[in-house]
Design a protein around this motif. Structure first.
Motif, PDB file in Angstrom:
ATOM      1  N   THR B 284       0.875  -1.249  -0.189  1.00 17.23           N
ATOM      2  CA  THR B 284      -0.154  -0.026  -0.242  1.00 17.23           C
ATOM      3  C   THR B 284       0.963   1.048  -0.041  1.00 17.23           C
ATOM      4  N   LEU B 306      -4.859   6.960   2.638  1.00 14.02           N
ATOM      5  CA  LEU B 306      -4.769   5.321   2.491  1.00 14.02           C
ATOM      6  C   LEU B 306      -4.928   4.575   4.046  1.00 14.02           C
ATOM      7  N   THR B 309      -8.538   4.002   4.348  1.00 13.57           N
ATOM      8  CA  THR B 309      -9.155   3.028   3.841  1.00 13.57           C
ATOM      9  C   THR B 309      -9.354   1.863   4.367  1.00 13.57           C
ATOM     10  N   GLN B 331      -8.178   0.799  -2.485  1.00  6.92           N
ATOM     11  CA  GLN B 331      -6.627   0.794  -2.903  1.00  6.92           C
ATOM     12  C   GLN B 331      -6.286   0.481  -4.043  1.00  6.92           C
TER      13      GLN B 331
END
Lengths: 524, 363
Positions: B284, B306, B309, B331
């Motif tokens: 990620t 991120l 998420t 993502q």
């Protein structure tokens, strides 16, 4: 000038008044050319004479600005290489477009109709290569092949289209003499079949050996047509180089000082298949001297620059001395710290990073040599932006660099202005040694004369200057002494005043040093 | 018919700046469509996915916990990518960093000293750096593609961790669960504000690393060297910079930061080693780095996005009742849109309808 007329029949290809303009610059200017069926025609000329431009127009890569082309007597326009091939024109480029990971047959298949099976291509390629004396294994991987074998793939690829005219661009520049002999046999076979060959070269000996007629280009114009077999290399060289070189004006009797650059027994193997190996180079450059190194592109100029600058150090430390200190193994910044400055040929991506500001590009060349002025914070090496910006301003003023904005990206400057900056970046340090490769390549006339004047002035102020150039006008304008590089060998330097154009042309054409010119011409 | 990408003559500065935001908006739009197709109310689903986690203090702490490793890894990767070295194996360096950092608490559980935590962090960085040194060595010695080697090393690291916690490092009193002993209190990264939530010092490390690397890239010769070599190796050579040394520098730096993230995560958030220690932080972080425009300060912001998420995925499981794999989908969408927005800024799409000419070679 004798002109042996080809067969009286209609020429295979006839070109009338072909002109190509780039802006206001005429790369080709009203060129007339007839190629008869079954002849091997040489196209001779220095770099920048317009050979490549002409050939690209014939092969449909470039479109002419004016003029007409006749193919077997009827007018044609060649809009693309595909159209050229359909007419019956095949081309073998100087640099190959081959995929190393694929086999010979697969590479050939890529340029053909996808419907043809690989097996058939292999068979045809094998039989063609046999018929023309071009031994080639269709199943071999390109990565495993020598340069000569790779060229054979390109030739076979061109022959598969059954062309009537085959254009070869400097084919022997990558071949060994033995491979070249083999190629010549193939060319004679093609000729015997009635095919025509347009053979581009600057090697006078081989042109005399294999070509029926020669057309000489200079500054985009046809300056001569002849039967090379009736010419000497010297007379060909004169046609190629021209005798109307600009007036030489230099200060007489400048006293030369101590030796600043000394090169002894410098031999460097080629780094890549397309590179040239340097063979036993020797030279001395004294304070106050401009040593100009003439030569046709691709004869080792770039390689010589790389080892002189220290971008690629050499194994033998003693081979290169700068101001008396052995620096063969020293890197570029170590040599800069001894007072040397360097200007590479390629502006974008070598001398400068196009997407970076001018001030960053100043730092690029001088981060170590001007460490005290441009960096602070000790080991942290924090950049002093104020210092590099004011130095950038100073250089732009000194060299009259025209730019948009205070500190624009290097890529936004015109070639001439960026080159003035790149040269000025070194002059600003008052280098005691300066090595420049192609100082005015692709630069407008105004910037070129400014740069040349700066080089002369630098030498006059007591620095040693090496100018590597393909431009003979430039060489005669700046040089104290002239040496010629050919196939990685450097000739003895000669005082600029004593060297005739003829002699330089011979040296550039690969006829190596000898005492009397006419004898040399016949000895080969 | 075929599709061609044509380079644009001019790159719009406005859209270069807007591109990450545009990508975010498109991600939300397609997320909404996805929820709708799953039979959920898209508005309330997006609300519980992206807004709810931000409304409570404990949940902000969780956000910091998730963002810390992402930012730490991504700032290291940004230096790597700017220098044109493509370390894709941060997940593996994270894992090895977690393992080497855990050597002390696992093997010397009775050692109670304030020295233990700094030593663990240093060992973690060393482990990550050495593991990233393998692709660096292969690249500089054998010209191997570091994308492949660093990626493949991820799986080796994960299987090694698996073997360790099921074998030699398994806690004898752990009822056969594949976990190590719980770390002693001195070996745990302390919480920042323990009164309000679990967030620990890894987040501080991440911010410090981001600011330090931003300073390096913006003001120091080293940062200049990184960008020159990333844009043109030949110009770098002319400047006297070594591309080989840059491979080592960037790989070791990003490896060390990934290793630091690994040991901080294990010590601060988990408290012991176990077979799975990361929900894919190392991968990620690649998205984080690009969404943050490879700028360390931008990466702080994109790391937080991120991280959201991940939290949203957990929330989605609870309140909407769909799999937390949906965070992976988000993502993926985000990376896809970031990269395609960037591509379209530099290129235009052209459809070519005429049949392809055979035998055409570009001259």
């Amino acid at each position: 000038m004798t002109l042996s007329e080809g067969p009286a029949a209609v020429p295979l290809l006839s070109v009338r008044g072909l002109t190509k303009l780039f802006g206001s610059f005429a790369a080709c200017n009203a060129i007339d050319l007839d190629i008869a069926p079954g002849e091997i025609r040489a196209l001779l000329g220095e770099n920048g004479a317009g050979k490549s431009t002409l050939v690209k127009m014939l092969f449909g890569v470039l479109q002419p600005s004016a003029g007409e082309m006749l193919w077997e007597g009827s007018p044609v326009t060649i809009g693309s290489p595909g159209e050229a091939r359909r007419l019956g024109i095949g081309m073998v480029f100087q640099h190959f477009s081959l995929f190393e990971a694929l086999t010979v047959a697969e590479n050939i298949a890529l340029s053909l109709d996808p419907k043809i099976s690989l097996a058939r291509i292999s068979d045809e390629a094998a039989s063609l290569s046999k018929a023309y004396g071009l031994p080639l294994d269709p199943k071999a991987h390109v990565a495993d092949l020598s340069v000569g074998e790779r060229q054979r793939i390109e030739i076979v690829r061109a022959l598969l289209q059954n062309p009537k005219l085959i254009i070869l661009d400097e084919p022997t520049s990558v071949l060994t003499p033995q491979e070249a002999d083999r190629l010549f046999e193939t060319l004679f076979k093609l000729k015997a079949e009635g095919r025509s060959v347009l053979y581009i070269s600057h090697r006078l000996e081989e042109v005399r050996r294999i070509c029926d007629r020669a057309t000489v280009l200079r500054h985009g114009k046809v300056t001569g047509a002849c039967d090379p077999k009736h010419e000497t290399p010297a007379s060909l060289a004169r046609m190629m180089v021209g005798s109307d070189v600009a007036e030489v004006h230099r200060d007489a009797g400048t006293a030369l000082g101590d030796i600043r650059i000394e090169v002894r027994n410098l031999s460097v193997p080629a780094r890549t298949p397309f590179a040239v190996s340097l063979k036993n180079i020797a030279m001395n450059v004294r304070a106050g001297e401009v040593l100009a190194i003439a030569g046709v592109a691709g004869n080792g100029q770039g390689e010589l620059f790389d080892v002189l600058s220290g971008e690629y150090p050499v194994a033998e430390d003693e081979a290169i001395r700068i101001r008396g200190k052995a620096v063969g193994r020293t890197g570029i910044n170590g040599r800069r710290l001894l007072g040397a400055g360097f200007v590479p040929e390629e502006r974008h991506g070598h001398a400068a990073v196009s997407a970076m500001a001018l001030s960053d590009n100043l730092l690029l060349a001088r981060s170590q040599s001007d460490r005290k002025a441009f960096l602070s914070g000790g080991a942290f090496s924090v950049i002093r932006f104020d210092a590099i910006r004011s130095a950038t301003r100073r250089i732009c003023e000194a060299m009259d660099v025209r730019k948009s904005g205070e500190d624009p990206q290097a890529g936004s400057l015109s070639g001439g202005n960026l080159q003035k900056f790149i040269v000025g970046r070194e002059l600003d340090r008052q280098p005691s040694v300066l090595v420049v490769n192609q100082p005015t390549w692709g630069v407008d006339a105004g910037a070129a004369s400014r740069i040349r004047q700066a080089l002369i002035d630098l030498a006059k102020s007591g620095s040693a200057v090496v100018v590597i150039s393909q431009d003979l006008d430039e060489i005669f304008e700046v040089a104290t002494n002239i040496a010629v590089i050919s196939e990685g060998r450097l000739s003895e330097p000669h005082p600029a005043g004593t060297l005739t154009l003829e002699r330089i042309g011979l040296l550039m054409g690969g006829v190596h040093e000898s005492h009397s010119v006419p004898e040399a011409a016949h000895a080969h | 018919m075929r599709i061609e990408l044509q380079k644009r003559a001019r790159v719009s500065t406005l859209f270069s700046v807007l591109s990450p935001l545009l990508a975010l908006a498109l991600t939300l739009l397609f997320g909404a469509i996805m929820f709708w197709l799953l039979g959920k109310n898209p508005v309330s689903a997006l609300y519980s996915f992206f807004i709810e986690p931000l409304l409570e203090v404990w949940s902000l702490h969780e956000l910091a916990i998730k963002a810390a490793p992402l930012i730490l890894i991504a700032v290291g990767l940004s230096v790597c990518y700017r220098s044109n070295n493509w370390n894709i194996g941060a997940e593996g360096q994270f894992t090895i960093g977690a393992i080497t950092g855990s050597i002390l608490p696992v093997l010397y559980p009775a050692w109670h000293s304030p020295m233990i935590l700094p030593l663990m962090l240093i060992l973690g960085m060393l482990g990550g750096a050495l593991y990233a040194g393998i692709p660096a060595l292969l690249k500089t010695r054998f010209n191997t593609n570091e994308i492949l080697t660093s990626l493949m090393l991820v799986y080796i690291a994960q299987l090694y961790l698996d073997w360790l916690v099921r074998g030699p490092w398994r806690d004898p009193q752990g009822n056969n669960f594949p976990i190590t002993k719980t770390f002693q209190i001195e070996a745990v990264v302390p919480e920042i504000l323990s009164s309000s939530g679990r967030a620990h010092w890894a987040f501080i490390f991440a911010i410090v690393a981001a600011v330090a690397l931003w300073f390096m890239m913006r003001f120091m010769l080293k940062g200049f060297e990184v960008s020159v070599l990333g844009q043109s190796e030949r110009a770098g050579r002319f400047a006297g910079f070594s591309a080989r040394r840059m491979v080592w520098f960037s790989m070791l730096l990003s490896g060390a930061l990934a290793g630091l993230a690994g040991i901080s995560e294990v010590s601060g958030s988990i408290g012991h080693l176990q077979p799975i220690i990361s929900p894919g932080y190392g991968f990620t972080a690649i998205i984080v780095a690009f969404l943050g425009r490879l700028n360390p300060l931008g990466i702080i912001a994109s790391g937080l996005v991120l991280a959201l998420t991940y939290l949203g995925g957990e929330a989605a499981q609870l309140s909407i009742g769909i799999s937390d794999k949906v965070s992976r989908v988000f993502q993926g969408l985000l990376l896809f849109f970031v990269l395609s927005c960037d591509t379209l800024i530099h290129y235009r799409i052209r459809l070519i309808f005429s049949g392809m000419k055979t035998g055409e070679v570009k001259g």
